[in-house]
Design a protein around this motif. Structure first.
Motif, PDB file in Angstrom:
ATOM      1  N   ALA A 121      -5.341  -3.472   9.889  1.00  0.00           N
ATOM      2  CA  ALA A 121      -5.837  -3.926   8.590  1.00  0.00           C
ATOM      3  C   ALA A 121      -4.883  -4.951   7.989  1.00  0.00           C
ATOM      4  O   ALA A 121      -3.670  -4.726   7.961  1.00  0.00           O
ATOM      5  CB  ALA A 121      -5.991  -2.735   7.638  1.00  0.00           C
ATOM      6  N   PRO A 122      -5.386  -6.106   7.526  1.00  0.00           N
ATOM      7  CA  PRO A 122      -4.498  -7.111   6.936  1.00  0.00           C
ATOM      8  C   PRO A 122      -4.007  -6.683   5.559  1.00  0.00           C
ATOM      9  O   PRO A 122      -4.779  -6.214   4.725  1.00  0.00           O
ATOM     10  CB  PRO A 122      -5.394  -8.351   6.834  1.00  0.00           C
ATOM     11  CG  PRO A 122      -6.781  -7.789   6.724  1.00  0.00           C
ATOM     12  CD  PRO A 122      -6.794  -6.540   7.546  1.00  0.00           C
ATOM     13  N   ALA A 123      -2.714  -6.807   5.342  1.00  0.00           N
ATOM     14  CA  ALA A 123      -2.147  -6.489   4.036  1.00  0.00           C
ATOM     15  C   ALA A 123      -2.453  -7.626   3.074  1.00  0.00           C
ATOM     16  O   ALA A 123      -2.375  -8.796   3.436  1.00  0.00           O
ATOM     17  CB  ALA A 123      -0.643  -6.289   4.147  1.00  0.00           C
ATOM     18  N   ASP A 124      -2.840  -7.292   1.860  1.00  0.00           N
ATOM     19  CA  ASP A 124      -3.129  -8.294   0.841  1.00  0.00           C
ATOM     20  C   ASP A 124      -2.037  -8.224  -0.212  1.00  0.00           C
ATOM     21  O   ASP A 124      -2.117  -7.442  -1.152  1.00  0.00           O
ATOM     22  CB  ASP A 124      -4.504  -8.037   0.216  1.00  0.00           C
ATOM     23  CG  ASP A 124      -4.957  -9.187  -0.681  1.00  0.00           C
ATOM     24  OD1 ASP A 124      -4.078  -9.929  -1.174  1.00  0.00           O
ATOM     25  OD2 ASP A 124      -6.159  -9.345  -0.892  1.00  0.00           O
ATOM     26  N   GLU A 125      -1.007  -9.024  -0.039  1.00  0.00           N
ATOM     27  CA  GLU A 125       0.149  -8.947  -0.924  1.00  0.00           C
ATOM     28  C   GLU A 125      -0.199  -9.327  -2.354  1.00  0.00           C
ATOM     29  O   GLU A 125       0.315  -8.738  -3.303  1.00  0.00           O
ATOM     30  CB  GLU A 125       1.267  -9.850  -0.393  1.00  0.00           C
ATOM     31  CG  GLU A 125       1.833  -9.396   0.938  1.00  0.00           C
ATOM     32  CD  GLU A 125       2.968 -10.275   1.411  1.00  0.00           C
ATOM     33  OE1 GLU A 125       3.348 -11.209   0.669  1.00  0.00           O
ATOM     34  OE2 GLU A 125       3.484 -10.035   2.506  1.00  0.00           O
ATOM     35  N   SER A 126      -1.063 -10.318  -2.531  1.00  0.00           N
ATOM     36  CA  SER A 126      -1.414 -10.754  -3.888  1.00  0.00           C
ATOM     37  C   SER A 126      -2.177  -9.672  -4.636  1.00  0.00           C
ATOM     38  O   SER A 126      -1.893  -9.395  -5.803  1.00  0.00           O
ATOM     39  CB  SER A 126      -2.236 -12.043  -3.825  1.00  0.00           C
ATOM     40  OG  SER A 126      -1.467 -13.100  -3.303  1.00  0.00           O
ATOM     41  N   ALA A 127      -3.155  -9.056  -3.966  1.00  0.00           N
ATOM     42  CA  ALA A 127      -3.926  -7.993  -4.607  1.00  0.00           C
ATOM     43  C   ALA A 127      -3.040  -6.800  -4.929  1.00  0.00           C
ATOM     44  O   ALA A 127      -3.196  -6.152  -5.976  1.00  0.00           O
ATOM     45  CB  ALA A 127      -5.087  -7.571  -3.708  1.00  0.00           C
ATOM     46  N   PHE A 128      -2.104  -6.498  -4.042  1.00  0.00           N
ATOM     47  CA  PHE A 128      -1.213  -5.369  -4.277  1.00  0.00           C
ATOM     48  C   PHE A 128      -0.287  -5.655  -5.454  1.00  0.00           C
ATOM     49  O   PHE A 128      -0.070  -4.804  -6.322  1.00  0.00           O
ATOM     50  CB  PHE A 128      -0.388  -5.084  -3.021  1.00  0.00           C
ATOM     51  CG  PHE A 128       0.211  -3.714  -2.993  1.00  0.00           C
ATOM     52  CD1 PHE A 128      -0.466  -2.654  -2.417  1.00  0.00           C
ATOM     53  CD2 PHE A 128       1.459  -3.467  -3.553  1.00  0.00           C
ATOM     54  CE1 PHE A 128       0.085  -1.377  -2.401  1.00  0.00           C
ATOM     55  CE2 PHE A 128       2.013  -2.207  -3.543  1.00  0.00           C
ATOM     56  CZ  PHE A 128       1.326  -1.150  -2.957  1.00  0.00           C
ATOM     57  N   ALA A 129       0.256  -6.885  -5.509  1.00  0.00           N
ATOM     58  CA  ALA A 129       1.140  -7.261  -6.615  1.00  0.00           C
ATOM     59  C   ALA A 129       0.383  -7.249  -7.939  1.00  0.00           C
ATOM     60  O   ALA A 129       0.920  -6.835  -8.973  1.00  0.00           O
ATOM     61  CB  ALA A 129       1.732  -8.636  -6.361  1.00  0.00           C
ATOM     62  N   ALA A 130      -0.872  -7.696  -7.921  1.00  0.00           N
ATOM     63  CA  ALA A 130      -1.678  -7.675  -9.143  1.00  0.00           C
ATOM     64  C   ALA A 130      -1.920  -6.246  -9.611  1.00  0.00           C
ATOM     65  O   ALA A 130      -1.931  -5.965 -10.823  1.00  0.00           O
ATOM     66  CB  ALA A 130      -2.997  -8.398  -8.901  1.00  0.00           C
ATOM     67  N   ALA A 131      -2.118  -5.333  -8.661  1.00  0.00           N
ATOM     68  CA  ALA A 131      -2.330  -3.930  -9.024  1.00  0.00           C
ATOM     69  C   ALA A 131      -1.052  -3.314  -9.581  1.00  0.00           C
ATOM     70  O   ALA A 131      -1.104  -2.466 -10.485  1.00  0.00           O
ATOM     71  CB  ALA A 131      -2.817  -3.140  -7.808  1.00  0.00           C
ATOM     72  N   ASP A 132       0.112  -3.709  -9.047  1.00  0.00           N
ATOM     73  CA  ASP A 132       1.388  -3.270  -9.627  1.00  0.00           C
ATOM     74  C   ASP A 132       1.458  -3.663 -11.098  1.00  0.00           C
ATOM     75  O   ASP A 132       1.797  -2.850 -11.972  1.00  0.00           O
ATOM     76  CB  ASP A 132       2.563  -3.922  -8.887  1.00  0.00           C
ATOM     77  CG  ASP A 132       3.085  -3.084  -7.735  1.00  0.00           C
ATOM     78  OD1 ASP A 132       2.628  -1.946  -7.565  1.00  0.00           O
ATOM     79  OD2 ASP A 132       3.952  -3.584  -7.006  1.00  0.00           O
ATOM     80  N   ILE A 133       1.154  -4.915 -11.369  1.00  0.00           N
ATOM     81  CA  ILE A 133       1.212  -5.427 -12.741  1.00  0.00           C
ATOM     82  C   ILE A 133       0.200  -4.719 -13.621  1.00  0.00           C
ATOM     83  O   ILE A 133       0.492  -4.352 -14.764  1.00  0.00           O
ATOM     84  CB  ILE A 133       0.986  -6.953 -12.740  1.00  0.00           C
ATOM     85  CG1 ILE A 133       2.178  -7.652 -12.076  1.00  0.00           C
ATOM     86  CG2 ILE A 133       0.782  -7.479 -14.164  1.00  0.00           C
ATOM     87  CD1 ILE A 133       1.977  -9.117 -11.822  1.00  0.00           C
ATOM     88  N   ALA A 134      -1.007  -4.505 -13.090  1.00  0.00           N
ATOM     89  CA  ALA A 134      -2.050  -3.843 -13.874  1.00  0.00           C
ATOM     90  C   ALA A 134      -1.652  -2.432 -14.277  1.00  0.00           C
ATOM     91  O   ALA A 134      -2.041  -1.949 -15.345  1.00  0.00           O
ATOM     92  CB  ALA A 134      -3.355  -3.814 -13.079  1.00  0.00           C
ATOM     93  N   SER A 135      -0.869  -1.757 -13.440  1.00  0.00           N
ATOM     94  CA  SER A 135      -0.436  -0.396 -13.766  1.00  0.00           C
ATOM     95  C   SER A 135       0.859  -0.378 -14.562  1.00  0.00           C
ATOM     96  O   SER A 135       1.295   0.676 -15.019  1.00  0.00           O
ATOM     97  CB  SER A 135      -0.255   0.418 -12.485  1.00  0.00           C
ATOM     98  OG  SER A 135       0.832  -0.062 -11.723  1.00  0.00           O
ATOM     99  N   GLY A 136       1.517  -1.549 -14.692  1.00  0.00           N
ATOM    100  CA  GLY A 136       2.773  -1.622 -15.427  1.00  0.00           C
ATOM    101  C   GLY A 136       3.986  -1.293 -14.598  1.00  0.00           C
ATOM    102  O   GLY A 136       5.072  -1.090 -15.139  1.00  0.00           O
ATOM    103  N   LEU A 137       3.826  -1.247 -13.264  1.00  0.00           N
ATOM    104  CA  LEU A 137       4.929  -0.880 -12.385  1.00  0.00           C
ATOM    105  C   LEU A 137       5.823  -2.082 -12.124  1.00  0.00           C
ATOM    106  O   LEU A 137       5.413  -3.041 -11.474  1.00  0.00           O
ATOM    107  CB  LEU A 137       4.383  -0.348 -11.063  1.00  0.00           C
ATOM    108  CG  LEU A 137       5.419   0.062 -10.016  1.00  0.00           C
ATOM    109  CD1 LEU A 137       6.226   1.260 -10.510  1.00  0.00           C
ATOM    110  CD2 LEU A 137       4.744   0.389  -8.692  1.00  0.00           C
ATOM    111  N   PRO A 138       7.064  -2.076 -12.623  1.00  0.00           N
ATOM    112  CA  PRO A 138       7.948  -3.228 -12.417  1.00  0.00           C
ATOM    113  C   PRO A 138       8.631  -3.167 -11.062  1.00  0.00           C
ATOM    114  O   PRO A 138       8.999  -2.096 -10.571  1.00  0.00           O
ATOM    115  CB  PRO A 138       8.968  -3.079 -13.550  1.00  0.00           C
ATOM    116  CG  PRO A 138       9.074  -1.601 -13.748  1.00  0.00           C
ATOM    117  CD  PRO A 138       7.700  -1.041 -13.461  1.00  0.00           C
TER     118      PRO A 138
END
Length: 267
Positions: A127-144
């Protein structure tokens, strides 16, 4: 990190309580300066011979050197890992955030927030990792994710680490504990994390957002380009969130953080 003193060593260095980690649970923590400023955020998980530490790639060597300074006579070894770490959206262990699913040659750690996602440590996947989507989800949850650009810039509470159970106030002393605990018990928090979205390119982490008259408004912690602009996590200089932030870098809307599937509140 390996060795019979690994737990006690990390207990004196990191902000979370290493005694509460279990084989099936990871935890967020921070490594702090004596002044209570976050040098790095870490995801800590138990291994057969000690603990694994997930740190922003651009700061791994610096943090290894810093931890090595305090080893002294402790029976621990700081061993850089060559295992790949990838983030996958829509793929995670069952249960709540930080849950670990152990495989034959890898493990998955469930990340907080939505959509459902996980870090894969070791092994392989088609499965290809989607770094941008993962980083956006970090930000959406407030995880620094504190790397080189924001190292030693913010007190833990200004980054919102208390909302992820990353700060323990009953574990005893750790580096930076005096400042972090004083802010917890006596107040004095004057900044907070905000999630911003805009239509332009993402400002770089470490950049200060300034108003038209030059006043500092916030510092960018993490940012990522999205299909319609950008998202970023910032430390806002104040405790009242505006609806819109207008600054030299453009106009940004303030959005609420996504709800998280969490098990317990911070101690």
């Amino acid at each position: 990190m390996e060795g019979e003193d690994a737990q006690s060593f990390l207990q004196g260095q990191l902000s979370n309580d290493m005694r509460k980690l279990a084989p099936e649970r990871a935890a967020l923590s921070s490594l702090n300066s004596p002044k209570g400023r976050v040098l790095a955020t870490l995801i800590v998980f138990p291994t057969q011979s000690g603990y694994g530490l997930l740190i922003a790639p651009d700061i791994v060597e610096a943090m290894q050197r810093r931890l090595q300074m305090f080893v002294l006579r402790s029976k621990v070894q700081l061993i850089p890992s060559e295992e790949a770490v990838r983030g996958y959206v829509g793929d995670a262990p069952p249960g709540v955030e930080w849950q670990i699913q152990q495989g034959s040659d890898d493990l998955r750690i469930r990340a907080p927030g939505t959509p459902t996602r996980s870090w894969l440590v070791g092994g392989g996947s088609d499965a290809p990792a989607d770094e941008s989507a993962f980083a956006a989800a970090d930000i959406a949850s407030g995880l620094p994710c504190v790397g080189a650009a924001q190292s030693d810039a913010h007190i833990a509470q200004h980054l919102g680490l208390q909302h992820f159970g990353a700060l323990s106030f009953d574990k005893g002393c750790f580096t930076g504990q005096e400042v972090i605990a004083r802010m917890h018990y006596r107040g004095g928090i004057k900044r907070m994390p905000l999630r911003l979205t805009g239509s332009g390119a993402p400002p770089e982490p470490g950049l200060t957002l300034r108003s038209g008259d030059g006043n500092a408004l916030a510092e960018v912690v993490n940012s990522v380009a999205t299909s319609d602009g950008c998202e970023m996590l910032v430390v806002w200089r104040g405790l009242e969130a505006p609806e819109v932030v207008e600054c030299d870098q453009g106009r940004f809307e303030v959005r609420a953080f996504e709800a998280r599937d969490k098990e317990a509140s911070p101690s």
